[in-house]
Motif scaffolding. Structure first.
Motif, PDB file in Angstrom:
ATOM      1  N   GLY A  59       0.858  -1.109   0.075  1.00  0.00           N
ATOM      2  CA  GLY A  59       0.051   0.086   0.163  1.00  0.00           C
ATOM      3  C   GLY A  59       0.896   1.327   0.105  1.00  0.00           C
ATOM      4  N   HIS A  60       0.381   2.291  -0.905  1.00  0.00           N
ATOM      5  CA  HIS A  60       1.117   3.540  -0.952  1.00  0.00           C
ATOM      6  C   HIS A  60       0.376   4.554  -1.024  1.00  0.00           C
ATOM      7  CE1 HIS A  60       1.085   1.952  -5.037  1.00  0.00           C
ATOM      8  NE2 HIS A  60       0.683   3.298  -5.324  1.00  0.00           N
ATOM      9  N   GLU A  61      -1.204   4.268  -0.935  1.00  0.00           N
ATOM     10  CA  GLU A  61      -2.075   5.595  -1.128  1.00  0.00           C
ATOM     11  C   GLU A  61      -2.684   5.419   0.342  1.00  0.00           C
ATOM     12  OE1 GLU A  61      -3.735   6.259  -5.229  1.00  0.00           O
ATOM     13  OE2 GLU A  61      -4.280   4.297  -4.577  1.00  0.00           O
ATOM     14  N   THR A  62      -2.332   6.497   1.252  1.00  0.00           N
ATOM     15  CA  THR A  62      -2.583   6.258   2.433  1.00  0.00           C
ATOM     16  C   THR A  62      -2.743   7.911   3.338  1.00  0.00           C
ATOM     17  OG1 THR A  62      -1.081   4.485   2.726  1.00  0.00           O
ATOM     18  CG2 THR A  62      -1.920   5.397   5.075  1.00  0.00           C
ATOM     19  N   MET A  63      -3.707   7.791   4.100  1.00  0.00           N
ATOM     20  CA  MET A  63      -3.728   9.062   5.002  1.00  0.00           C
ATOM     21  C   MET A  63      -4.291   8.676   6.246  1.00  0.00           C
ATOM     22  SD  MET A  63      -7.505  10.645   3.866  1.00  0.00           S
ATOM     23  CE  MET A  63      -7.330  12.018   5.264  1.00  0.00           C
ATOM     24  N   GLY A  64      -4.011   9.657   7.402  1.00  0.00           N
ATOM     25  CA  GLY A  64      -4.669   9.231   8.837  1.00  0.00           C
ATOM     26  C   GLY A  64      -4.001  10.482   9.789  1.00  0.00           C
ATOM     27  N   GLU A  65      -4.266   9.931  10.985  1.00  0.00           N
ATOM     28  CA  GLU A  65      -4.117  10.874  12.166  1.00  0.00           C
ATOM     29  C   GLU A  65      -2.783  10.764  12.875  1.00  0.00           C
ATOM     30  OE1 GLU A  65      -5.988  11.659  16.694  1.00  0.00           O
ATOM     31  OE2 GLU A  65      -7.039  11.063  14.754  1.00  0.00           O
ATOM     32  N   VAL A  66      -1.812  11.680  13.063  1.00  0.00           N
ATOM     33  CA  VAL A  66      -0.659  11.637  13.459  1.00  0.00           C
ATOM     34  C   VAL A  66      -1.069  11.139  14.959  1.00  0.00           C
ATOM     35  CG1 VAL A  66       1.441  12.870  14.256  1.00  0.00           C
ATOM     36  CG2 VAL A  66       0.561  13.299  11.930  1.00  0.00           C
ATOM     37  N   VAL A  67      -0.297  10.111  15.481  1.00  0.00           N
ATOM     38  CA  VAL A  67      -0.333   9.522  17.233  1.00  0.00           C
ATOM     39  C   VAL A  67       1.105   9.531  17.718  1.00  0.00           C
ATOM     40  CG1 VAL A  67      -2.293   8.288  16.505  1.00  0.00           C
ATOM     41  CG2 VAL A  67      -0.068   7.141  16.144  1.00  0.00           C
ATOM     42  N   GLU A  68       2.398   9.709  16.947  1.00  0.00           N
ATOM     43  CA  GLU A  68       3.625   9.863  17.532  1.00  0.00           C
ATOM     44  C   GLU A  68       4.405  10.414  16.679  1.00  0.00           C
ATOM     45  OE1 GLU A  68       6.764   6.914  19.687  1.00  0.00           O
ATOM     46  OE2 GLU A  68       4.835   6.046  18.709  1.00  0.00           O
ATOM     47  N   VAL A  69       5.228  11.296  17.335  1.00  0.00           N
ATOM     48  CA  VAL A  69       6.136  12.266  16.367  1.00  0.00           C
ATOM     49  C   VAL A  69       7.557  12.181  16.947  1.00  0.00           C
ATOM     50  CG1 VAL A  69       6.618  14.597  15.753  1.00  0.00           C
ATOM     51  CG2 VAL A  69       4.108  14.036  16.009  1.00  0.00           C
ATOM     52  N   GLY A  70       8.600  12.151  15.924  1.00  0.00           N
ATOM     53  CA  GLY A  70      10.055  12.165  16.302  1.00  0.00           C
ATOM     54  C   GLY A  70      10.526  13.635  16.750  1.00  0.00           C
ATOM     55  N   ARG A  71      11.560  13.602  17.176  1.00  0.00           N
ATOM     56  CA  ARG A  71      11.924  14.946  17.740  1.00  0.00           C
ATOM     57  C   ARG A  71      12.096  15.890  16.765  1.00  0.00           C
ATOM     58  NH1 ARG A  71      16.910  16.426  18.831  1.00  0.00           N
ATOM     59  NH2 ARG A  71      17.860  14.283  18.253  1.00  0.00           N
ATOM     60  N   ARG A  72      12.598  15.416  15.534  1.00  0.00           N
ATOM     61  CA  ARG A  72      12.828  16.680  14.577  1.00  0.00           C
ATOM     62  C   ARG A  72      11.871  16.718  13.418  1.00  0.00           C
ATOM     63  NH1 ARG A  72      17.835  14.645  11.793  1.00  0.00           N
ATOM     64  NH2 ARG A  72      17.906  16.534  10.663  1.00  0.00           N
ATOM     65  N   ALA A  73      10.877  16.118  13.658  1.00  0.00           N
ATOM     66  CA  ALA A  73       9.618  16.112  12.710  1.00  0.00           C
ATOM     67  C   ALA A  73       8.542  17.311  13.077  1.00  0.00           C
ATOM     68  CB  ALA A  73       8.832  14.905  12.692  1.00  0.00           C
ATOM     69  N   THR A  74       9.343  18.636  12.927  1.00  0.00           N
ATOM     70  CA  THR A  74       8.668  19.510  13.668  1.00  0.00           C
ATOM     71  C   THR A  74       7.368  20.290  13.051  1.00  0.00           C
ATOM     72  OG1 THR A  74      10.414  21.033  12.515  1.00  0.00           O
ATOM     73  CG2 THR A  74      11.004  20.483  14.911  1.00  0.00           C
ATOM     74  N   ARG A  75       7.073  19.897  11.691  1.00  0.00           N
ATOM     75  CA  ARG A  75       6.026  20.412  11.005  1.00  0.00           C
ATOM     76  C   ARG A  75       4.866  19.781  11.382  1.00  0.00           C
ATOM     77  NH1 ARG A  75       5.925  18.669   6.082  1.00  0.00           N
ATOM     78  NH2 ARG A  75       4.142  20.223   5.659  1.00  0.00           N
ATOM     79  N   LEU A  76       4.760  18.645  12.160  1.00  0.00           N
ATOM     80  CA  LEU A  76       3.608  18.037  12.624  1.00  0.00           C
ATOM     81  C   LEU A  76       3.425  17.894  13.916  1.00  0.00           C
ATOM     82  CD1 LEU A  76       3.694  15.142   9.799  1.00  0.00           C
ATOM     83  CD2 LEU A  76       2.455  17.335   9.755  1.00  0.00           C
ATOM     84  N   SER A  77       2.189  17.668  14.256  1.00  0.00           N
ATOM     85  CA  SER A  77       1.891  17.534  15.872  1.00  0.00           C
ATOM     86  C   SER A  77       1.037  16.200  15.957  1.00  0.00           C
ATOM     87  CB  SER A  77       1.304  18.589  16.475  1.00  0.00           C
ATOM     88  OG  SER A  77       2.138  19.728  16.358  1.00  0.00           O
ATOM     89  N   VAL A  78       0.788  15.657  17.153  1.00  0.00           N
ATOM     90  CA  VAL A  78      -0.018  14.489  17.664  1.00  0.00           C
ATOM     91  C   VAL A  78      -1.680  15.218  17.342  1.00  0.00           C
ATOM     92  CG1 VAL A  78      -1.004  13.070  19.281  1.00  0.00           C
ATOM     93  CG2 VAL A  78       1.375  13.567  18.973  1.00  0.00           C
ATOM     94  N   GLY A  79      -2.241  14.564  16.365  1.00  0.00           N
ATOM     95  CA  GLY A  79      -3.762  14.697  16.207  1.00  0.00           C
ATOM     96  C   GLY A  79      -3.824  15.309  14.609  1.00  0.00           C
ATOM     97  N   ASP A  80      -2.755  15.983  14.302  1.00  0.00           N
ATOM     98  CA  ASP A  80      -2.721  16.330  12.914  1.00  0.00           C
ATOM     99  C   ASP A  80      -3.516  15.436  11.854  1.00  0.00           C
ATOM    100  OD1 ASP A  80      -1.756  18.846  13.523  1.00  0.00           O
ATOM    101  OD2 ASP A  80       0.203  18.432  12.933  1.00  0.00           O
ATOM    102  N   ARG A  81      -4.241  15.817  10.970  1.00  0.00           N
ATOM    103  CA  ARG A  81      -4.780  14.929   9.836  1.00  0.00           C
ATOM    104  C   ARG A  81      -3.964  15.316   8.659  1.00  0.00           C
ATOM    105  NH1 ARG A  81      -9.850  16.151   6.930  1.00  0.00           N
ATOM    106  NH2 ARG A  81     -10.881  14.536   5.907  1.00  0.00           N
ATOM    107  N   VAL A  82      -3.538  14.139   8.106  1.00  0.00           N
ATOM    108  CA  VAL A  82      -2.383  14.325   7.024  1.00  0.00           C
ATOM    109  C   VAL A  82      -2.720  13.171   5.915  1.00  0.00           C
ATOM    110  CG1 VAL A  82      -0.649  15.017   8.566  1.00  0.00           C
ATOM    111  CG2 VAL A  82      -0.896  12.674   8.280  1.00  0.00           C
TER     112      VAL A  82
END
Length: 389
Positions: A59-82
């Motif tokens: 699978g490569h067509e995907t979307m969802g809700e961010v539930v965990e974020v790496g320390r340097r992934a600064t553009r996204l936050s938990v709860g973002d829909r992407v």
């Protein structure tokens, strides 16, 4: 978690696999809310893609809700829909800095294998073999997204999952196919393949100003969708496509031709398409390029052939003499999805297009194996499958 996994030709299973974990500071984990089966996944289903391994998550067509974020992934936050692009890009290398994200130099750990086959390596892709990174795909309950600060795009709450899911691949791919054609207002664009990418290319060609679109297929449901978009349709099982396009264009040929089929052209279309099938079955060839040959012949002098259908290896009997002597331009590639996301999301928000029109079948992951068969065999009027984990 549950995921769809590959175990050989025609053998897709829904089974339990380990949950993904943060492996790099730029990773995020998303809870998948919608994913889709792509036409290029059917190539895997049919056993045509090398370097697949038992248990690979597809699978490569995907979307969802961010539930965990790496320390340097600064553009996204938990709860973002992407929405997650199918091409994985670092955002920093030579190609990413020029907007050619699908050529990223850093995201394919299997670059040596790819280089042996293709001369150089493209970017890594989700769920698409160990030629392209061996990344777990998104037909699953959760997905690890590498380089998340350079990839996923946040989507507004007022748009449904089904409206934005196809920003991951087929909408940008169809749009790029049309953009490659450098469309002028009086142009006629011929498109082979009225599957999901072809449908997006049809509508994108009209969005970009084409006067006429000719759509070629034989599946009734696909042809009806193309007609609903305003395209003139040709059934390759009923008509000689070259003769009809020449008749429609008064002997000149289409201004641009789009190959949205790729390596699995229907073997009933012509003698050469049948020979292609025999060559692949007997290991005398790697691909079935009937559509590309026909597109070249149907394109007017100094026109453009746009190729977004997937080919994997070496193509036989391509009429390069025709292309060279008549001055054709070829444009092709895996889509640098990140380059298109902001503008295409804006088109959806403005109501210029609602990509969900292409969906015909929906199901859960448990139904995924059966829906692979339905989609791959074009049964039950299936044009596009969306899964809701």
């Amino acid at each position: 978690m549950k995921a769809l996994t590959w175990h050989g030709k025609g053998d897709i299973r829904c089974e339990s696999v380990p949950d993904p974990k943060i492996e790099n500071d730029r990773d995020v984990i998303i809870k998948v809310t919608a994913c889709a089966i792509c036409g290029s996944d059917v190539h895997i289903f049919n056993g045509l893609i090398p370097s697949m391994e038992h248990g690979d998550v597809l699978g490569h067509e995907t979307m969802g809700e961010v539930v965990e974020v790496g320390r340097r992934a600064t553009r996204l936050s938990v709860g973002d829909r992407v929405v997650v692009p199918f091409t994985i890009a670092c955002g920093e290398c030579f190609f990413c800095q020029r907007g050619f994200y699908s050529g990223c130099e850093r995201t394919n750990p299997d670059w040596e294998k790819a280089t042996k086959l293709w001369g150089n390596s493209p970017a890594g892709l989700f769920g698409y073999s160990h030629l392209l990174g061996g990344y777990s795909g998104g037909q699953a309950e959760y997905l690890r997204v590498p380089y998340a600060d350079a990839g996923p795009i946040k989507v507004p709450d007022e748009l449904t999952d089904e409206q934005v899911l196809f920003l991951s691949d087929i909408f940008p791919t169809g749009y790029m196919a049309a953009e490659f054609c450098d469309i002028n207002p009086a142009d006629t664009i011929a498109i082979w393949g009225c599957g999901p990418v072809g449908q997006m290319a049809i509508r994108s060609a009209f969005l970009l100003g084409a006067e006429r679109v000719i759509a070629v297929d034989t599946v009734p449901e696909r042809l009806r969708l193309a007609e609903a978009a305003g395209a003139m349709t040709l059934d390759f099982m009923q008509e000689d496509i070259y003769e009809r396009i020449m008749e429609i264009t008064h002997g000149r040929g289409a201004d641009a031709c789009i190959d949205a089929v790729g390596t699995e052209a229907d073997s009933r279309a012509s003698l050469d398409s049948f020979v292609d099938r025999v060559k692949v079955a007997t290991f005398m060839g790697t691909d079935r390029p009937h559509v590309l040959r026909q597109a070249i012949h149907c394109c007017r002098n100094f026109g453009t052939v746009s190729i977004v259908g997937v080919y994997g290896g070496y193509l036989d009997k391509i009429p390069m003499g025709s292309a060279i002597n008549r001055g054709l331009t070829f444009r092709m590639g895996q889509t640098p999805v990140q380059r298109y996301l902001p503008s295409l999301l804006d088109r959806i928000r403005k109501g210029e297009i609602d990509p969900s029109f292409v969906i015909t079948h929906r199901g859960g992951l448990d139904e995924g194996p059966a829906l692979y068969s339905t989609f791959g065999e074009r049964k039950d009027g299936c044009v596009k499958v969306v899964l809701k984990p």
